[in-house]
Design a protein around this motif. Structure first.
Motif, PDB file in Angstrom:
ATOM      1  N   GLU A 320       0.859  -1.181   0.000  1.00 35.33           N
ATOM      2  CA  GLU A 320       0.000   0.000   0.000  1.00 35.33           C
ATOM      3  C   GLU A 320       0.894   1.229   0.000  1.00 35.33           C
ATOM      4  OE1 GLU A 320      -2.537   1.862  -0.843  1.00 35.33           O
ATOM      5  OE2 GLU A 320      -3.883   0.364   0.069  1.00 35.33           O
ATOM      6  N   ALA A 321       0.354   2.359  -0.395  1.00 34.44           N
ATOM      7  CA  ALA A 321       1.125   3.601  -0.435  1.00 34.44           C
ATOM      8  C   ALA A 321       1.614   3.964   0.972  1.00 34.44           C
ATOM      9  CB  ALA A 321       0.269   4.725  -1.006  1.00 34.44           C
ATOM     10  N   PRO A 322       2.719   4.709   1.064  1.00 30.03           N
ATOM     11  CA  PRO A 322       3.249   5.081   2.387  1.00 30.03           C
ATOM     12  C   PRO A 322       2.210   5.811   3.235  1.00 30.03           C
ATOM     13  CG  PRO A 322       4.804   5.658   0.648  1.00 30.03           C
ATOM     14  CD  PRO A 322       3.522   5.246  -0.031  1.00 30.03           C
ATOM     15  N   PHE A 323       2.152   5.401   4.499  1.00 26.05           N
ATOM     16  CA  PHE A 323       1.326   6.079   5.517  1.00 26.05           C
ATOM     17  C   PHE A 323      -0.165   6.097   5.165  1.00 26.05           C
ATOM     18  CE2 PHE A 323       5.442   8.354   5.082  1.00 26.05           C
ATOM     19  CZ  PHE A 323       6.056   7.833   6.207  1.00 26.05           C
ATOM     20  N   SER A 324      -0.592   5.173   4.302  1.00 30.14           N
ATOM     21  CA  SER A 324      -1.997   5.135   3.885  1.00 30.14           C
ATOM     22  C   SER A 324      -2.678   3.915   4.468  1.00 30.14           C
ATOM     23  CB  SER A 324      -2.105   5.082   2.355  1.00 30.14           C
ATOM     24  OG  SER A 324      -1.519   6.225   1.772  1.00 30.14           O
ATOM     25  N   PRO A 325      -3.982   4.030   4.802  1.00 27.72           N
ATOM     26  CA  PRO A 325      -4.720   2.848   5.262  1.00 27.72           C
ATOM     27  C   PRO A 325      -4.917   1.877   4.109  1.00 27.72           C
ATOM     28  CG  PRO A 325      -6.201   4.711   4.967  1.00 27.72           C
ATOM     29  CD  PRO A 325      -4.815   5.241   4.774  1.00 27.72           C
ATOM     30  N   ILE A 326      -5.191   0.625   4.448  1.00 26.71           N
ATOM     31  CA  ILE A 326      -5.392  -0.402   3.426  1.00 26.71           C
ATOM     32  C   ILE A 326      -6.681  -0.103   2.663  1.00 26.71           C
ATOM     33  CG2 ILE A 326      -5.803  -2.852   3.026  1.00 26.71           C
ATOM     34  CD1 ILE A 326      -4.159  -3.411   5.552  1.00 26.71           C
ATOM     35  N   ILE A 346       0.604 -14.437  11.862  1.00 22.81           N
ATOM     36  CA  ILE A 346       0.428 -13.046  12.297  1.00 22.81           C
ATOM     37  C   ILE A 346       1.461 -12.757  13.370  1.00 22.81           C
ATOM     38  CG2 ILE A 346      -1.171 -11.336  13.252  1.00 22.81           C
ATOM     39  CD1 ILE A 346      -3.474 -13.201  12.377  1.00 22.81           C
ATOM     40  N   THR A 347       2.373 -11.841  13.098  1.00 22.56           N
ATOM     41  CA  THR A 347       3.398 -11.483  14.078  1.00 22.56           C
ATOM     42  C   THR A 347       2.816 -10.503  15.092  1.00 22.56           C
ATOM     43  OG1 THR A 347       4.235  -9.565  12.858  1.00 22.56           O
ATOM     44  CG2 THR A 347       5.136 -11.722  12.250  1.00 22.56           C
ATOM     45  N   SER A 348       3.644 -10.069  16.022  1.00 23.37           N
ATOM     46  CA  SER A 348       3.190  -9.128  17.057  1.00 23.37           C
ATOM     47  C   SER A 348       3.245  -7.693  16.555  1.00 23.37           C
ATOM     48  CB  SER A 348       4.062  -9.276  18.307  1.00 23.37           C
ATOM     49  OG  SER A 348       5.430  -9.067  17.984  1.00 23.37           O
ATOM     50  N   VAL A 349       2.734  -7.498  15.360  1.00 18.81           N
ATOM     51  CA  VAL A 349       2.697  -6.172  14.753  1.00 18.81           C
ATOM     52  C   VAL A 349       1.655  -5.307  15.477  1.00 18.81           C
ATOM     53  CG1 VAL A 349       1.089  -7.093  13.041  1.00 18.81           C
ATOM     54  CG2 VAL A 349       2.242  -4.935  12.599  1.00 18.81           C
ATOM     55  N   PRO A 350       1.914  -4.029  15.688  1.00 22.57           N
ATOM     56  CA  PRO A 350       0.882  -3.148  16.258  1.00 22.57           C
ATOM     57  C   PRO A 350      -0.276  -2.998  15.263  1.00 22.57           C
ATOM     58  CG  PRO A 350       3.062  -2.133  16.388  1.00 22.57           C
ATOM     59  CD  PRO A 350       3.190  -3.322  15.502  1.00 22.57           C
ATOM     60  N   PHE A 351      -1.498  -2.988  15.771  1.00 22.81           N
ATOM     61  CA  PHE A 351      -2.665  -2.830  14.910  1.00 22.81           C
ATOM     62  C   PHE A 351      -3.347  -1.499  15.181  1.00 22.81           C
ATOM     63  CE2 PHE A 351      -2.243  -7.455  14.638  1.00 22.81           C
ATOM     64  CZ  PHE A 351      -2.379  -7.626  13.265  1.00 22.81           C
ATOM     65  N   GLY A 352      -3.566  -0.777  14.071  1.00 24.78           N
ATOM     66  CA  GLY A 352      -4.358   0.444  14.104  1.00 24.78           C
ATOM     67  C   GLY A 352      -5.457   0.319  13.075  1.00 24.78           C
ATOM     68  N   HIS A 353      -6.220   1.382  12.919  1.00 21.21           N
ATOM     69  CA  HIS A 353      -7.321   1.326  11.952  1.00 21.21           C
ATOM     70  C   HIS A 353      -6.791   1.173  10.526  1.00 21.21           C
ATOM     71  CE1 HIS A 353     -10.523   2.119  14.827  1.00 21.21           C
ATOM     72  NE2 HIS A 353      -9.727   3.038  15.386  1.00 21.21           N
ATOM     73  N   GLY A 354      -5.542   1.617  10.301  1.00 23.41           N
ATOM     74  CA  GLY A 354      -4.984   1.551   8.949  1.00 23.41           C
ATOM     75  C   GLY A 354      -4.693   0.145   8.470  1.00 23.41           C
TER      76      GLY A 354
END
Length: 425
Positions: A320-326, A346-354
């Motif tokens: 996806e484009a930089p700093f853009s939501p999916i 699924i790794t321990s990646v932080p999840f946000g709305h993006g």
């Protein structure tokens, strides 16, 4: 368009029944600094020897400044082209100055003694290579780096247009390697055309303006270092995978070799899709790749460190484009890729709305019966910036039968068992 200074036309060379070059064609412009790289037996040294008329092609031709090298006398060729070997050969009872004066032989008549001009040119060459203080020293008493600089001085004393070097940094320590390469760079800036066979890919990338990558007597890639030193070409030439980044000081590629490639024998290996980001997946991606799995990842934003690592390893990335939501379109592509996989991690990646849609895709995978593994999602490990939406989806995955694993080793055991079950079906 100016004619090339060196032109190799479909050259094929063999040593008896042993082939060394297969239809090689290249053009070298006046003033280029070209590194020739590739594994042992790739044909690098043979290419240089053919340019130097030490090996004659069975097919094709090699031209220097528009003239075929095999039609030039040794004296004519030596006035155009000088070579620097890996080693000086058998011990010789000469001083460093006497070695350098040998470079004046193509310009002297018969067995005449060196002229004052010859001595002046030899001194100039030794001063240029910082070896004049070694002039009276026996050549064999010099260190490896000193000898290499004296041999370059001998070549410069020929006053050539072209300098050919066969592994000029071989057997030298780091300081001498840099010294030799910086000297060649300086000579190149003064207008000398330089071709050097090099084993160290990082030295080649740092100093050469163009690289020719050879393998099995053919040319795999030819161009600027950033175009040649790609994971696919390194894998094909050397049989190893590489992590390639941009050096923060030089802006050139910097290569870290990972391990012998196991991709080719595992084309039918299980496919694992990794949901990661923010550096949480780089190590896992490398481990999976070198454990024989086919690996994909996404959705990752361009500029994310995991995106950079995956691209450097030649791993398929849904981006996806930089700093853009999916976006919906990218989510669809990611979902299609996940549904083609044999497992999702699924790794321990932080999840946000993006990036929440990555978890939604994992839920859909589990709905379709695809195994899902939560790596490192122990108590307190989940970083949820969605007000609880991510934690709810992770809990839902566990209720649907997703497996929770705490280490990469445990994950590999699970994936190997999954692979074995898949093969017995």
């Amino acid at each position: 368009m100016p004619k090339p200074l060196i032109e190799v036309r479909e050259a094929t060379c063999s040593y008896g029944p042993i082939p060394a070059l297969h239809g090689v064609s290249i053009q070298i412009a006046r003033g280029e600094f070209v590194g020739i790289v590739g594994p042992n037996g790739a044909g690098k040294s043979t290419l240089l020897r053919a340019m130097h008329a030490l090996v004659r092609p069975q097919e094709g031709a090699i031209l220097i400044d528009g003239r075929q090298v095999n039609r030039l006398s040794s004296r004519e060729l030596a006035r155009i082209l000088a070579g620097v070997p890996q080693e000086a050969g058998n011990p010789v009872p000469f001083t460093a100055l006497e070695i350098v004066l040998m470079g004046r032989n193509p310009h002297r008549r018969g067995l005449s003694w060196e002229s004052p001009q010859d001595l002046a040119i030899a001194r100039q060459a030794m001063e240029r290579t910082h070896t004049w203080h070694l002039a009276d020293r026996p050549f064999q008493s010099l260190s490896g780096g000193e000898r290499q600089r004296v041999l370059i001085a001998r070549a410069l004393a020929q006053r050539p247009q072209i300098l050919l070097l066969d592994e000029p940094t071989a057997h030298l320590d780091i300081a001498y390697q840099l010294e030799i390469m910086e000297l060649l760079t300086s000579l190149h800036r003064e207008g000398l055309t330089i071709l050097a066979v090099l084993h160290d890919l990082n030295l080649a990338a740092m100093f050469c303006e163009r690289l020719i990558l050879m393998s099995k007597g053919t040319i795999l890639a030819d161009g600027p270092p950033g175009d040649v030193l790609k994971p696919k070409w390194i894998r094909k030439a050397y049989g190893v995978d590489a992590l390639i980044r941009t050096h923060p000081l030089t802006g050139r590629p910097y290569i870290t070799l990972l391990s012998p490639s196991r991709l080719d024998p595992f084309r039918d290996a299980p496919s694992v899709h990794v949901i990661c980001g923010g550096g949480s997946g780089a190590g896992l991606l490398s481990t999976l790749l070198h454990s024989g799995f086919r690996v994909s990842t996404g959705v990752l934003n361009v500029l994310d460190s995991d995106h950079e690592a995956a691209q450097a390893m030649g791993i398929e990335v849904i981006e996806e484009a930089p700093f853009s939501p999916i976006s919906e379109e990218t989510h669809r592509l990611n979902l299609l890729r996940i549904l083609e996989s044999d497992a999702v991690v699924i790794t321990s990646v932080p999840f946000g709305h993006g990036n929440l849609k990555n978890l939604e895709a994992a839920v859909e995978a589990r709905n379709r019966g695809i195994p899902v593994f939560l790596l490192g999602h122990g108590q307190g490990a989940v970083r949820d910036y969605t007000g609880g939406l991510a934690e709810d989806l992770l809990e839902r995955l566990l209720m649907m039968g997703a497996s929770q694993v705490e280490s990469v080793e445990e994950l590999l055991r699970e994936l190997v068992e999954l692979s074995n079950l898949r093969q017995t079906r």
